[in-house]
Design an enzyme around this catalytic site. Structure first.
Site, PDB file in Angstrom:
ATOM      1  N   ASP A 144      -3.284   2.177  10.014  1.00 35.23           N
ATOM      2  CA  ASP A 144      -3.266   0.837  10.399  1.00 35.23           C
ATOM      3  C   ASP A 144      -3.091   0.776  11.723  1.00 35.23           C
ATOM      4  OD1 ASP A 144      -2.449  -1.942  10.829  1.00 35.23           O
ATOM      5  OD2 ASP A 144      -2.912  -2.032   8.467  1.00 35.23           O
TER       6      ASP A 144
ATOM      7  N   SER B 299      -6.272  -4.306  11.925  1.00 29.49           N
ATOM      8  CA  SER B 299      -6.171  -4.344  10.509  1.00 29.49           C
ATOM      9  C   SER B 299      -7.182  -5.373  10.062  1.00 29.49           C
ATOM     10  CB  SER B 299      -4.853  -4.513  10.072  1.00 29.49           C
ATOM     11  OG  SER B 299      -4.674  -4.372   8.838  1.00 29.49           O
TER      12      SER B 299
END
Length: 328
Positions: free
Chosen positions: A188, A48
């Site tokens: 993600d 991320s």
């Protein structure tokens, strides 16, 4: 890969705007080492926001053969945070029927920072996780060294890898990515490895199976200390959980991996974790307000001050053995 007696591994957690913390910590580490992090670490992994940092630190995306410094990547949060998270957490109602934030501003920031640079511009081995909704499994953007890709891997744009790994559920829509002959729907990487230390360690062992020592440095985005009582959580339905599910999943994974990687610590494996506790007003992953950015920077500096000896020990361990030249 060439034989290495010691391999150095860096893993950077996810955490949205809280990437301010590892950016500052890694800047201090680079200052003490007096070397580019891509020249110190044999493997750099990030998830991320940590994936954005890893890609920037570990590839020639600033200029051919030249990575960004941690200080330059810090500017993404300080200068572009309000573009990526317009309105911040005050506008959570927007996520009831769609993603909280439009993806275009994030994509524009990544285009400005990474341009058309591809994974083949890597200056060290990279590991950037994501999750493929279409294939229902994890997907890792990886390189095997300086410009080398794993067999059969696609030479993706770095900005696409950064966009995929940072598509946090409820915050941004997934990334539709063509990967060879298949379509991937990527979200993600924190869903599978918000703290990518174990993934990085496994990749390092795969690339350097003969190494007798591993040094692992993990940089966190802060551990939440706020709590939710049973009387509140017991009544949560879909709408209430939508506001909590991403932080719960990401924080829980990071803590579990931290436990696992610490269990590896031995005379043959040094583990250094830099992770500060967060006050209740610092926990949001999408708060780019100047006051919050100042708090996060103060938290990072306090961590560096309190962990100064630990940073020195990490530097000593990282430089214990002379690093060879990577084979591609």
């Amino acid at each position: 890969m060439a034989h290495r007696d010691q391999i150095n591994v860096l893993a950077i957690d996810g955490g949205g705007i809280r990437g301010v913390i590892p950016a500052l910590v890694l800047g201090e580490l680079e200052r003490r080492l007096q070397a580019r992090l891509c020249d110190v670490f044999d493997v750099i992994a990030g998830t991320s926001t940590g994936g954005i940092l890893a890609l920037g630190l570990g590839s020639g995306c600033k200029a051919p053969g030249e990575p960004y410094t941690p200080e330059e990547l810090l500017d993404i949060y300080l200068s572009d945070g309000t573009r990526i998270f317009p309105g911040g957490p005050r506008w959570r109602w927007r996520g009831v029927f769609s993603a909280l934030y439009p993806a275009h501003p994030l994509e524009q920031v990544l285009r400005e920072r990474f341009g058309d640079t591809r994974l083949s511009a890597a200056l060290t081995a990279l590991v950037v996780p994501s999750y493929d909704l279409h294939m229902a499994g994890s997907f890792f953007f990886k390189t095997a060294g300086r410009g080398a890709l794993p067999p059969g891997a696609t030479d993706h744009l770095i900005r696409d890898a950064a966009r995929a790994t940072s598509a946090a559920p409820t915050y941004f829509k997934p990334l539709l990515l063509a990967d060879g002959g298949r379509q991937r729907v990527l979200i993600d990487g924190g869903v599978v490895a918000n703290n990518p230390a174990m993934a990085a360690y496994a990749e390092a062992r795969h690339l350097f199976p003969d190494a007798s020592r591993v040094v692992v440095v993990t940089a966190g985005t802060g551990s939440r200390k706020d709590t939710v009582g049973y009387p509140n959580a017991r009544g949560w339905g879909l709408l209430a959980w939508a506001d909590h599910v991403a932080p719960v999943l990401l924080e829980g994974d990071a803590a579990a991996v931290d436990y696992e990687i610490r269990a590896l610590a031995s005379p043959a494996c040094d583990v250094f974790r830099f992770q500060p506790p967060l006050a209740a007003d610092e926990t949001a992953m999408d708060d780019p307000a100047p006051a919050n950015l100042q708090r996060l920077q103060a938290t990072a500096r306090q961590l560096m001050q309190s962990q100064s000896d630990r940073l020195a020990a990490a530097c000593a361990a990282l430089t214990r053995a002379a690093r060879g030249t990577a084979a591609t």
